[in-house]
Design a protein around this motif. Structure first.
Motif, PDB file in Angstrom:
ATOM      1  N   THR A  46       0.630  -1.360   0.096  1.00 41.59           N
ATOM      2  CA  THR A  46       0.020  -0.032   0.103  1.00 41.59           C
ATOM      3  C   THR A  46       0.869   1.203   0.113  1.00 41.59           C
ATOM      4  O   THR A  46       1.822   1.383   0.775  1.00 41.59           O
ATOM      5  CB  THR A  46      -0.956  -0.114   1.335  1.00 41.59           C
ATOM      6  OG1 THR A  46      -1.703   1.231   1.432  1.00 41.59           O
ATOM      7  CG2 THR A  46      -0.150  -0.427   2.564  1.00 41.59           C
ATOM      8  N   ASN A 294      -1.644  -4.134  12.220  1.00 41.17           N
ATOM      9  CA  ASN A 294      -2.829  -3.762  12.399  1.00 41.17           C
ATOM     10  C   ASN A 294      -3.254  -2.297  11.316  1.00 41.17           C
ATOM     11  O   ASN A 294      -4.226  -2.777  10.568  1.00 41.17           O
ATOM     12  CB  ASN A 294      -3.226  -2.989  13.616  1.00 41.17           C
ATOM     13  CG  ASN A 294      -3.420  -4.372  14.722  1.00 41.17           C
ATOM     14  OD1 ASN A 294      -3.547  -5.591  14.212  1.00 41.17           O
ATOM     15  ND2 ASN A 294      -3.435  -3.991  15.874  1.00 41.17           N
ATOM     16  N   LEU A 297      -3.158  -3.762   7.444  1.00 36.36           N
ATOM     17  CA  LEU A 297      -4.240  -4.374   7.169  1.00 36.36           C
ATOM     18  C   LEU A 297      -5.478  -3.603   7.000  1.00 36.36           C
ATOM     19  O   LEU A 297      -6.326  -4.041   6.222  1.00 36.36           O
ATOM     20  CB  LEU A 297      -4.190  -5.724   8.074  1.00 36.36           C
ATOM     21  CG  LEU A 297      -3.301  -6.805   8.344  1.00 36.36           C
ATOM     22  CD1 LEU A 297      -3.635  -7.618   9.498  1.00 36.36           C
ATOM     23  CD2 LEU A 297      -3.080  -7.491   6.864  1.00 36.36           C
ATOM     24  N   ASP A 298      -5.449  -2.671   7.820  1.00 33.52           N
ATOM     25  CA  ASP A 298      -6.454  -1.745   7.941  1.00 33.52           C
ATOM     26  C   ASP A 298      -6.435  -1.076   6.390  1.00 33.52           C
ATOM     27  O   ASP A 298      -7.384  -0.870   5.810  1.00 33.52           O
ATOM     28  CB  ASP A 298      -6.565  -0.656   9.004  1.00 33.52           C
ATOM     29  CG  ASP A 298      -7.265  -1.231  10.223  1.00 33.52           C
ATOM     30  OD1 ASP A 298      -7.913  -2.201  10.240  1.00 33.52           O
ATOM     31  OD2 ASP A 298      -6.749  -0.738  11.503  1.00 33.52           O
ATOM     32  N   LEU A 300      -5.069  -2.093   3.670  1.00 32.56           N
ATOM     33  CA  LEU A 300      -5.458  -3.015   2.642  1.00 32.56           C
ATOM     34  C   LEU A 300      -7.001  -3.584   2.679  1.00 32.56           C
ATOM     35  O   LEU A 300      -7.504  -3.979   1.844  1.00 32.56           O
ATOM     36  CB  LEU A 300      -4.611  -4.154   2.917  1.00 32.56           C
ATOM     37  CG  LEU A 300      -3.182  -4.094   2.726  1.00 32.56           C
ATOM     38  CD1 LEU A 300      -2.171  -5.118   2.852  1.00 32.56           C
ATOM     39  CD2 LEU A 300      -3.004  -3.681   1.130  1.00 32.56           C
ATOM     40  N   GLY A 301      -7.528  -2.857   3.622  1.00 30.87           N
ATOM     41  CA  GLY A 301      -9.225  -3.166   3.809  1.00 30.87           C
ATOM     42  C   GLY A 301      -9.475  -4.680   4.262  1.00 30.87           C
ATOM     43  O   GLY A 301     -10.622  -5.260   4.019  1.00 30.87           O
ATOM     44  N   VAL A 302      -8.410  -5.323   4.868  1.00 32.74           N
ATOM     45  CA  VAL A 302      -8.645  -6.745   5.631  1.00 32.74           C
ATOM     46  C   VAL A 302      -9.577  -6.440   6.836  1.00 32.74           C
ATOM     47  O   VAL A 302      -9.549  -5.639   7.732  1.00 32.74           O
ATOM     48  CB  VAL A 302      -7.271  -7.209   6.020  1.00 32.74           C
ATOM     49  CG1 VAL A 302      -7.461  -8.620   6.772  1.00 32.74           C
ATOM     50  CG2 VAL A 302      -6.358  -7.299   4.738  1.00 32.74           C
ATOM     51  N   SER A 303     -10.566  -7.493   6.567  1.00 33.50           N
ATOM     52  CA  SER A 303     -11.617  -7.319   8.019  1.00 33.50           C
ATOM     53  C   SER A 303     -10.666  -7.620   9.242  1.00 33.50           C
ATOM     54  O   SER A 303      -9.876  -8.243   9.416  1.00 33.50           O
ATOM     55  CB  SER A 303     -12.484  -8.608   7.675  1.00 33.50           C
ATOM     56  OG  SER A 303     -13.221  -8.950   8.703  1.00 33.50           O
ATOM     57  N   SER A 304     -11.457  -6.910  10.111  1.00 37.37           N
ATOM     58  CA  SER A 304     -10.901  -6.968  11.736  1.00 37.37           C
ATOM     59  C   SER A 304     -10.836  -8.312  12.198  1.00 37.37           C
ATOM     60  O   SER A 304     -10.158  -8.785  12.927  1.00 37.37           O
ATOM     61  CB  SER A 304     -11.852  -5.971  12.660  1.00 37.37           C
ATOM     62  OG  SER A 304     -13.113  -6.433  12.601  1.00 37.37           O
ATOM     63  N   TRP A 306     -10.361 -11.023  10.482  1.00 39.95           N
ATOM     64  CA  TRP A 306      -8.910 -11.726   9.928  1.00 39.95           C
ATOM     65  C   TRP A 306      -7.942 -11.252  10.644  1.00 39.95           C
ATOM     66  O   TRP A 306      -6.852 -11.891  10.930  1.00 39.95           O
ATOM     67  CB  TRP A 306      -8.842 -11.562   8.440  1.00 39.95           C
ATOM     68  CG  TRP A 306      -9.578 -12.442   7.653  1.00 39.95           C
ATOM     69  CD1 TRP A 306     -10.790 -12.243   6.871  1.00 39.95           C
ATOM     70  CD2 TRP A 306      -9.310 -13.871   7.437  1.00 39.95           C
ATOM     71  NE1 TRP A 306     -11.271 -13.354   6.164  1.00 39.95           N
ATOM     72  CE2 TRP A 306     -10.419 -14.439   6.454  1.00 39.95           C
ATOM     73  CE3 TRP A 306      -8.501 -14.765   7.811  1.00 39.95           C
ATOM     74  CZ2 TRP A 306     -10.317 -15.767   6.140  1.00 39.95           C
ATOM     75  CZ3 TRP A 306      -8.420 -15.992   7.495  1.00 39.95           C
ATOM     76  CH2 TRP A 306      -9.466 -16.618   6.733  1.00 39.95           C
ATOM     77  N   GLN A 307      -7.914 -10.014  11.132  1.00 40.30           N
ATOM     78  CA  GLN A 307      -6.822  -9.630  11.772  1.00 40.30           C
ATOM     79  C   GLN A 307      -6.587 -10.047  13.275  1.00 40.30           C
ATOM     80  O   GLN A 307      -5.489 -10.406  13.483  1.00 40.30           O
ATOM     81  CB  GLN A 307      -6.926  -7.832  12.117  1.00 40.30           C
ATOM     82  CG  GLN A 307      -6.915  -7.177  10.681  1.00 40.30           C
ATOM     83  CD  GLN A 307      -6.803  -5.463  11.023  1.00 40.30           C
ATOM     84  OE1 GLN A 307      -6.575  -5.203  12.012  1.00 40.30           O
ATOM     85  NE2 GLN A 307      -7.516  -5.130  10.067  1.00 40.30           N
ATOM     86  N   VAL A 310      -5.001 -13.607  12.337  1.00 39.50           N
ATOM     87  CA  VAL A 310      -3.551 -13.341  12.343  1.00 39.50           C
ATOM     88  C   VAL A 310      -2.733 -12.951  13.472  1.00 39.50           C
ATOM     89  O   VAL A 310      -1.817 -13.743  13.725  1.00 39.50           O
ATOM     90  CB  VAL A 310      -3.197 -12.173  11.150  1.00 39.50           C
ATOM     91  CG1 VAL A 310      -1.791 -11.961  11.166  1.00 39.50           C
ATOM     92  CG2 VAL A 310      -3.889 -12.740   9.774  1.00 39.50           C
TER      93      VAL A 310
END
Length: 329
Positions: A46, A294, A297-298, A300-304, A306-307, A310
């Protein structure tokens, strides 16, 4: 023939030395290398990640968790644990909010925050050191009681009306650096000095390494344990004060899961759950790894959700590596 054999042996010795050097570098700087690689990866994935504003925002967001993690590090070094940090933050938040109104000078809510956190830490330490309760049970009880006290004190509702002078603690900037980051740095420095340059610090490591040997050496183990839990409570008070100032309200639901993030930061940073091993620098890097992950991933639009998965996997991996190290000893 003899010359060729000598060359082969020399080559093997050099290879072994090279491998040994690489292993030592990984042991000493492995966690820092992981942080750098994570930053490089996120900056590739990103383009917004590597901006100065975003990097400062990462440290500001992680300052609260980082302060708690620094407090819990000496506890883990002594083979203890503190599950109450998040609930203590909530209790500090609602209590300090009532004293952070315009009617009180700034020094009052600051001392209230430190006092509430210190009191909670002293209770934890007394239960562990004097009451001989397992740290898990003692701090689990405090976790439940402090959360209940926060709800009771505030009637389950946020407390507003925070003065501007108090909000500066969590929202202000000095010379381009957010105040929470400055406080985070000072807490890290003071704790590093305590652990590395004082007798108390040496005693903390001695207790974690072999408690019975520490008792035989004349170390007052119960007093040191009381001190480390009290210190963790004090830092919890600082963290609660910063959070309350940052969101400009006292929240009885604040700090949920903060204690697990703090423990994760310490463990990822190399603090051993088996005791005797841990550094402030490692804990700070562990907190930054969680913050970078965190934030990246935010972006990148990754769901919380999934965070969380991980993060859980990283914690398990860190503990597994730690347990493997201790089996080899």
């Amino acid at each position: 023939m003899g010359l060729e054999l000598e060359k082969t042996e020399t080559k093997q010795v050099k290879n072994n030395q090279g491998k040994e050097l690489a292993v030592n570098i990984l042991k000493k700087y492995g966690i820092f290398i992981i942080l750098i690689l994570l930053i490089v990866l996120m900056s590739i994935l990103t383009p917004h990640f590597l901006s100065a504003t975003n990097l400062i925002n990462i440290v500001r967001q992680m300052s609260i968790i980082g302060i708690i993690a620094i407090g819990v590090t000496p506890i883990i070094i002594t083979k203890g644990i503190d599950l109450s940090s998040g609930s203590v933050i909530a209790l500090v938040s609602v209590v300090v909010a009532t004293f952070a109104q315009g009617d009180f000078p700034l020094v009052v809510p600051i001392f209230v925050a430190l006092g509430v956190g210190l009191l909670a830490g002293l209770i934890n330490g007394t239960l562990v050191a004097k009451g001989m309760l397992a740290p898990f049970i003692a701090t689990l009880g405090m976790m439940t009681a402090a959360r209940g006290a926060a709800m009771l004190y505030s009637d389950g509702r946020p407390i507003g009306g925070i003065s501007e002078s108090f909000t500066f603690i969590g929202q202000g900037i000095i010379f381009g650096i957010p105040v929470p980051v400055i406080i985070f740095g000072l807490v890290g420095l003071v704790t590093w000095v305590l652990l590395n340059k004082t007798k108390v610090g040496r005693y903390v490591y001695a207790i974690g390494g072999n408690e019975q040997a520490a008792v035989t050496a004349g170390i007052n183990v119960s007093r040191i344990k009381l001190m480390v839990y009290a210190y963790a409570g004090l830092l919890g008070g600082i963290a609660g004060m910063i959070l309350t100032s940052r969101i400009a309200s006292g929240q009885p639901q604040a700090g949920i899961m903060f204690e697990l993030d703090a423990i994760a930061a310490a463990v990822i940073g190399g603090t051993s759950l088996f005791g005797g091993i841990g550094t402030v620098g490692g804990t700070i890097i562990g907190a930054l790894i969680i913050g970078v992950m965190n934030n990246g991933l935010d972006l990148l639009g990754v769901s919380s959700y999934w965070q969380q998965i991980v993060k859980g996997a990283i914690i398990v991996a860190a503990v597994y590596i730690d347990s493997r190290k201790n089996r080899k000893k």
